[in-house]
Design a protein around this motif. Sequence first.
Motif: not given
Length: 333
Positions: A112-129
């Motif tokens: 299908a050439q479409r994105h499949v993205s899981i919301v891995f929200e820990k990636r975007f926590y302030p401490a991770t950034l």
Amino acid sequence: MKVAILGAAHQHVDYALAEVEHREELELVAASEPDVALRERFLGGVEVPLYDTAQELLAAHDVDVALVAGIYSERARASIAALNAGAHVLADKPLCTTLDQLDKIRTVADRAQRHVSIVFEKRFYPATLALRRLLADGVLGRIAMIASTGPHKLGQSARPAWFMDPATYGGIAGDLPIHDIDLVLDLVAGQSGLAALHGSVSAFVGNARPQDHPGFDDHVSLLIRVGEVPATIEANWLAPEAAEVHGHYRMRITGEKGTAELDWAYHRLTVTTHDRPTWEEPLGPAPRPAQYFFDALLAGREPEVTTAASLQATEVALKAQRSAEAGGAPLGF
């Protein structure tokens, strides 16, 4: 951009609702959830057409993005239906509960050439950034090893029956550790300059409270090797119910030049290096969990949590579950 919710078995339907509320470019067009109680609980305030199945919804509406957040064992079917309808998939974790389901999603997403993205929200926590900035600046040097812990409150009396049933829940190794699995993969791949790395995973599960939930494993320990970096991940449904946080999630990154301790529950990043005593790194603001996905789509670029990353983290988690079922035998990925 037309958004639909396919399955509403978790409060993470708010991932999509928050983005629709904040962006004029998005329109929520419909939602589906067959269970009346779940529909009332998570979609009660949503004023769009409601359907029993994803297939019915997709036959009635053109959809650009589908948020998949239903009963775990049903998520693969909803994701595949969305991809076949030409929609991108934004998924709550876990994406699916078996390796066979994952193979089908991988095949359909590629076609299908479409994105499949899981919301891995820990990636975007302030401490991770903040950690990423330190790694990019070379403060810790190359990563030598990683250790993480993820206790969760079970709150069993409020859990629906499907959640306590392995046939619909899957297994704990395929669910709770996947955020940290993704982070380990991403951090190590980032320092290697490769999009993905090969390695192996071994896992053990157990049930410390069989009198409360027979047949439901409530703790898991994993050992992962990603490239040359070993990582240990433990997660459980045994966090004390009287604790002030849902889970005291933490991760320790040991590098050749120093160590960083992420304390996500209390929003702290503590760092010590060979030439500087311990300090607490300043943190920035927190983005919304699904903000990265719509930022990317509206700008015409690939989301930061890519299809490849989403599928590989899911593969490792499901192979961890299979390893646990085989007594901890290591499996390659």
